[in-house]
Design a protein around this motif. Structure first.
Motif, PDB file in Angstrom:
ATOM      1  N   VAL A   4       0.852  -1.180   0.000  1.00 49.55           N
ATOM      2  CA  VAL A   4       0.000   0.000   0.000  1.00 49.55           C
ATOM      3  C   VAL A   4       0.891   1.235   0.000  1.00 49.55           C
ATOM      4  N   THR A   5       0.583   2.154  -0.895  1.00 49.56           N
ATOM      5  CA  THR A   5       1.302   3.422  -0.906  1.00 49.56           C
ATOM      6  C   THR A   5       0.580   4.346   0.067  1.00 49.56           C
ATOM      7  N   TRP A   6       1.299   4.810   1.068  1.00 49.27           N
ATOM      8  CA  TRP A   6       0.678   5.580   2.144  1.00 49.27           C
ATOM      9  C   TRP A   6       0.585   7.076   1.841  1.00 49.27           C
ATOM     10  N   SER A  23       1.998  21.733  -4.606  1.00 49.74           N
ATOM     11  CA  SER A  23       1.499  20.356  -4.482  1.00 49.74           C
ATOM     12  C   SER A  23       1.131  20.064  -3.026  1.00 49.74           C
ATOM     13  N   GLN A  24       0.185  19.130  -2.862  1.00 49.77           N
ATOM     14  CA  GLN A  24      -0.233  18.709  -1.532  1.00 49.77           C
ATOM     15  C   GLN A  24       0.003  17.206  -1.395  1.00 49.77           C
ATOM     16  N   THR A  25       0.211  16.766  -0.175  1.00 47.77           N
ATOM     17  CA  THR A  25       0.390  15.344   0.096  1.00 47.77           C
ATOM     18  C   THR A  25      -0.843  14.822   0.810  1.00 47.77           C
ATOM     19  N   LYS A  26      -1.362  13.709   0.302  1.00 49.78           N
ATOM     20  CA  LYS A  26      -2.549  13.076   0.879  1.00 49.78           C
ATOM     21  C   LYS A  26      -2.129  11.737   1.485  1.00 49.78           C
ATOM     22  N   THR A  27      -2.566  11.483   2.694  1.00 48.71           N
ATOM     23  CA  THR A  27      -2.287  10.210   3.358  1.00 48.71           C
ATOM     24  C   THR A  27      -3.374   9.207   2.992  1.00 48.71           C
ATOM     25  N   TYR A  28      -2.967   7.971   2.779  1.00 49.13           N
ATOM     26  CA  TYR A  28      -3.879   6.896   2.410  1.00 49.13           C
ATOM     27  C   TYR A  28      -5.093   6.850   3.346  1.00 49.13           C
ATOM     28  N   ASP A  68      -7.177   7.520  -3.435  1.00 50.04           N
ATOM     29  CA  ASP A  68      -5.831   7.186  -2.975  1.00 50.04           C
ATOM     30  C   ASP A  68      -4.927   6.950  -4.173  1.00 50.04           C
ATOM     31  N   ASN A  69      -4.612   8.015  -4.897  1.00 52.48           N
ATOM     32  CA  ASN A  69      -3.677   7.949  -6.016  1.00 52.48           C
ATOM     33  C   ASN A  69      -3.107   9.330  -6.289  1.00 52.48           C
ATOM     34  N   ASN A  70      -1.995   9.354  -6.985  1.00 52.79           N
ATOM     35  CA  ASN A  70      -1.385  10.624  -7.386  1.00 52.79           C
ATOM     36  C   ASN A  70      -2.235  11.220  -8.504  1.00 52.79           C
ATOM     37  N   ILE A  71      -2.332  12.547  -8.522  1.00 50.84           N
ATOM     38  CA  ILE A  71      -3.131  13.195  -9.568  1.00 50.84           C
ATOM     39  C   ILE A  71      -2.584  14.593  -9.835  1.00 50.84           C
ATOM     40  N   THR A  72      -2.708  15.018 -11.090  1.00 49.17           N
ATOM     41  CA  THR A  72      -2.445  16.413 -11.445  1.00 49.17           C
ATOM     42  C   THR A  72      -3.785  17.025 -11.807  1.00 49.17           C
TER      43      THR A  72
END
Length: 184
Positions: A4-6, A23-28, A68-72
């Motif tokens: 799992v990518t956290w 950019s922002q960081t989102k936790t799983y 829960d994924n990277n996005i632009t």
């Protein structure tokens, strides 16, 4: 089992504008509040964010991001438009309003209003103008809404006198080359 990518990254692309949020960081498993910062672009209004550079709005500034994924996220822009209205200014038959798009010259309506005993000289930005700034069918380049007023000139022709004769005469009207009076 896959790992799992956290942490996931939400990136912003101003998509032709400037001032995209960092950019922002989102936790799983969490809900991320998207940045409320809005980018800017001259001549355009920011509508929101899309997951595609050519897509429609999927996300709003300050909205929620739950995946829960990277996005632009790409800025979605709407080009600004302006209304050009016409006022016959004492006449009648002014053309209907026209819409001017930012950065694109507008060809003004060729419709000419009418006013009894007056000649139409063109359009001005002031109701009291005596000379025209724009002609019917002319070009309007300004990126703002405006009301253009008809400029009128009284239809007047100087009278013309023809076949006139002036004679000197006496007080009784009889012609006299040395008389004190004039007879037309």
């Amino acid at each position: 089992l896959s790992a799992v990518t956290w942490k996931h990254t939400v990136s912003y692309n101003a998509n032709g504008g400037s001032g995209a949020p960092e950019s922002q960081t989102k936790t799983y498993g969490s809900i991320l509040t998207l940045s409320s910062q809005k980018p800017t672009r001259e001549g355009y209004t920011f509508q929101g964010w899309s997951s595609s550079s050519t897509g429609s709005v999927n996300y709003s500034p300050g909205g929620r991001y739950e995946a829960d994924n990277n996005i632009t996220l790409y800025a979605v822009w709407k080009i600004n438009t302006f209304t050009v209205s016409f006022d016959a200014n004492g006449g009648s038959g002014a053309p209907g309003s026209q819409t001017k798009t930012y950065g694109t010259p507008l060809t003004l309506s060729g419709t000419i209003p009418t006013r009894t005993n007056y000649n139409f000289k063109g359009w001005a930005t002031s109701k009291d103008a005596s000379s025209a700034s724009y002609s019917a069918g002319g070009t309007y380049n300004v990126n703002s809404s405006i009301t253009l007023y008809a400029v009128w000139e009284l239809a007047y022709w100087a009278p013309k006198v023809r076949n006139i004769a002036l004679n000197r005469c006496n007080s009784d009207g009889s012609t006299n080359e040395y008389g004190e009076y004039s007879k037309v």
